[in-house]
Design an enzyme around this catalytic site. Structure first.
Site, mmCIF file in Angstrom:
data_model
loop_
_atom_site.group_PDB
_atom_site.id
_atom_site.type_symbol
_atom_site.label_atom_id
_atom_site.label_comp_id
_atom_site.label_asym_id
_atom_site.label_seq_id
_atom_site.Cartn_x
_atom_site.Cartn_y
_atom_site.Cartn_z
ATOM 1 N N SER A 1 -12.989 -9.357 2.298
ATOM 2 C CA SER A 1 -11.694 -9.325 1.614
ATOM 3 C C SER A 1 -11.175 -7.899 1.569
ATOM 4 O O SER A 1 -11.798 -7.010 0.993
ATOM 5 C CB SER A 1 -11.850 -9.850 0.184
ATOM 6 O OG SER A 1 -10.760 -9.422 -0.603
ATOM 7 N N ASP B 1 -4.265 -15.716 6.754
ATOM 8 C CA ASP B 1 -2.976 -16.189 6.216
ATOM 9 C C ASP B 1 -2.215 -17.057 7.216
ATOM 10 O O ASP B 1 -1.253 -17.738 6.841
ATOM 11 C CB ASP B 1 -2.111 -14.997 5.796
ATOM 12 C CG ASP B 1 -2.720 -14.245 4.612
ATOM 13 O OD1 ASP B 1 -3.506 -14.853 3.859
ATOM 14 O OD2 ASP B 1 -2.415 -13.054 4.446
ATOM 15 N N ARG C 1 0.826 -1.215 0.000
ATOM 16 C CA ARG C 1 0.000 0.000 0.000
ATOM 17 C C ARG C 1 0.854 1.257 0.000
ATOM 18 O O ARG C 1 0.513 2.264 -0.616
ATOM 19 C CB ARG C 1 -0.953 -0.030 1.202
ATOM 20 C CG ARG C 1 -2.101 -1.031 1.003
ATOM 21 C CD ARG C 1 -2.759 -1.416 2.304
ATOM 22 N NE ARG C 1 -3.969 -2.216 2.144
ATOM 23 C CZ ARG C 1 -3.990 -3.528 1.865
ATOM 24 N NH1 ARG C 1 -2.860 -4.194 1.685
ATOM 25 N NH2 ARG C 1 -5.141 -4.177 1.749
HETATM 26 C C1 S3P Z 1 -4.347 -8.983 1.781
HETATM 27 C C2 S3P Z 1 -5.606 -9.443 2.063
HETATM 28 C C3 S3P Z 1 -5.931 -10.873 2.233
HETATM 29 C C4 S3P Z 1 -4.675 -11.690 2.505
HETATM 30 C C5 S3P Z 1 -3.576 -11.341 1.564
HETATM 31 C C6 S3P Z 1 -3.190 -9.884 1.697
HETATM 32 C C7 S3P Z 1 -4.157 -7.529 1.595
HETATM 33 O O1 S3P Z 1 -6.536 -11.350 1.061
HETATM 34 O O2 S3P Z 1 -4.973 -13.070 2.426
HETATM 35 O O3 S3P Z 1 -2.434 -12.146 1.834
HETATM 36 O O4 S3P Z 1 -2.999 -7.071 1.639
HETATM 37 O O5 S3P Z 1 -5.154 -6.836 1.419
HETATM 38 P P1 S3P Z 1 -8.111 -11.155 0.776
HETATM 39 O O6 S3P Z 1 -8.389 -9.725 0.680
HETATM 40 O O7 S3P Z 1 -8.362 -11.848 -0.518
HETATM 41 O O8 S3P Z 1 -8.801 -11.815 1.926
#
Ligand code: S3P
Length: 432
Positions: free
Chosen positions: A164, A312, A24
């Site tokens: 998500s 994760d 980000r």
């Molecule tokens: C992440 C969000 C999660 C996570 C990924 C990193 C992120 O995925 O599993 O490793 O940085 O926004 P999802 O948004 O698909 O749940």
């Protein structure tokens, strides 16, 4: 890479910077005005993919190792890349960048490795299209490669079926450029690093329960970002410290944002001795040192709102549950099937190969702990979290565990094996 039973693990570990926050910081820094300085940027392959994509769109990004300088181009200053943007293995790069590209005045193609070309992209194509984006899966499969023709966007109120952060963030980023407000509601709260950092960069974003709301922005402003250690990387040391007898490990300066810290609750619920020391807040993100000691563990139930806060970490938690007395149930975690590998299938297959009593469910796993595990040949499926999980599990099993494709840890933790070796008091119990 081969692993055998280890003596106690003792000492301090500093894990690399948080992957989600690192991604980000480069993305938001690229579309901000002025320079963003990022400290402790994760130098894993996923985050390097993000840097190279934004460099291809004309952003001056100087990577000096653990410090990265991004000379932002402003909200509308990206330029059209002359080749496809390669996201490698990184779902975060592809999904978040799609939200930004939906509003640019050029067309770009996003691609990546074999794993990412199988991961679902309809979850971002749908809301971005509702905002007016012209985005398509080039082979019609709903997966990458994606072609995005940027243009004007309308704000929406979107209710996501999945919790998500990648979906939420893609929509919020598009919302920065949209006409009118954009709101995303999730079934339960996913990680909120985008909301925190966008605010830190001057955006008007707020949260009401599980709904994040953003107003269109004139500009974002570059800022200093101190990236805390990644709790998803710390997870391997947290669990190793609890699982390997005679261990005590201090993991320094780890992000403990409540939307990420579910593993700490689960470890405590299982009887794990976990203490937080030296709490601090930097760039809006809470952090602490985490002290763990070998513990006698028992089973638990992991479900509901807790799932997005440890999604994760579930492979490592599932393996740890094999060393806990009684039953552990993981449910409401169907998302595990669409990560870098199908983590339900891959975990059940590999844990079973080591002699564990584990069953797959549609949305999780049931583990009957307490049976001793033996070494086996483990297929990492080139999934970094699977490789690290079985490196740790191999330290607690009888005989030799061989992890195939072990080098894939490079995605999120290039120095993982070095750091693990350093805390082995009885000498390394693994070799390449
Ligand atoms: C992440 C969000 C999660 C996570 C990924 C990193 C992120 O995925 O599993 O490793 O940085 O926004 P999802 O948004 O698909 O749940």
């Amino acid at each position: 890479m081969k692993f055998t039973r280890s003596g106690g693990l003792l000492g301090e570990v500093t894990v690399p910077g948080d992957k989600s926050i690192s991604h980000r910081s480069v993305m938001f820094g690229s579309i901000a005005k002025g320079t963003t300085e990022i400290r402790r940027y994760l130098q894993g392959a996923d985050c390097l993919s993000t840097i190279s994509c934004f460099q291809k769109m004309g952003v001056d990004i100087e990577n000096r190792g653990d410090r990265v300088l991004v000379r932002g181009k402003g909200l509308k200053g990206l330029s059209c890349p002359d080749t496809a943007l390669d996201c490698g293995n990184s779902g975060t790069t592809m999904r978040l960048m799609s939200g930004i590209l939906a509003a640019q005045n050029f067309t770009a193609v996003l691609t990546g490795d074999a794993s990412i070309q199988k991961r679902p992209m309809n979850r971002i194509i749908e809301p971005l299209s509702l905002m007016g984006a012209r985005i398509k899966s080039l082979d019609g499969s709903g997966c990458a490669p994606l072609e995005i023709a940027g243009g004007p966007l309308e704000g929406i109120r979107y209710t996501s079926k999945v919790a998500s952060a990648q979906v939420k963030s893609a929509v919020l980023l598009a919302g920065l450029y949209a006409h009118g407000q954009t709101a995303v509601t999730e079934p339960c709260l996913s990680r909120n690093h985008s909301e925190i950092m966008l605010k830190h960069f001057g955006a008007d974003v707020r949260t009401e329960g599980t709904c994040a709301i953003i107003s269109p922005a004139e500009e974002l402003y570059g800022n200093l970002v101190n990236v805390p250690g990644d709790i998803s990387s710390a997870a391997y040391f947290i669990c190793a410290g609890l699982m390997v007898p005679n261990s005590q490990i201090l993991i320094k300066n780890v992000g403990i944002n409540p939307t990420r810290a579910g593993i700490l609750k689960v470890c405590r619920d299982m009887g794990g001795q976990v203490e937080l020391l030296n709490r601090d807040i930097s760039s809006g993100e809470p952090a602490a040192d985490i002290l763990v000691r070998s513990s006698s563990l028992h089973g638990t139930v992991i479900e509901g709102d807790l799932i997005p806060t440890l999604i994760d970490e579930l492979p490592m938690i599932a393996a740890m549950a094999c060393f806990a007395e009684g039953k552990t149930v993981i449910r409401d975690a169907a998302e595990l099937k669409v990560k870098e590998s199908n983590r339900i299938e891959v975990m059940v297959q590999n844990l079973s190969a080591m002699g564990a009593d584990v069953e797959a469910a549609e949305d999780g796993m049931v583990i009957h702990g307490g049976r001793p595990l033996h070494g086996a040949v483990i297929d990492s499926a080139l999934d970094h979290r699977i490789a690290m999980t079985f490196a740790v599990t191999g330290l607690c099993a009888e005989g030799e565990t061989q992890v195939m494709g072990a080098e894939c840890v490079n995605i999120s933790y290039p120095d993982f094996y070095r750091d693990l070796r350093r805390i082995m008091t009885a000498g390394p119990s693994f070799s390449s």
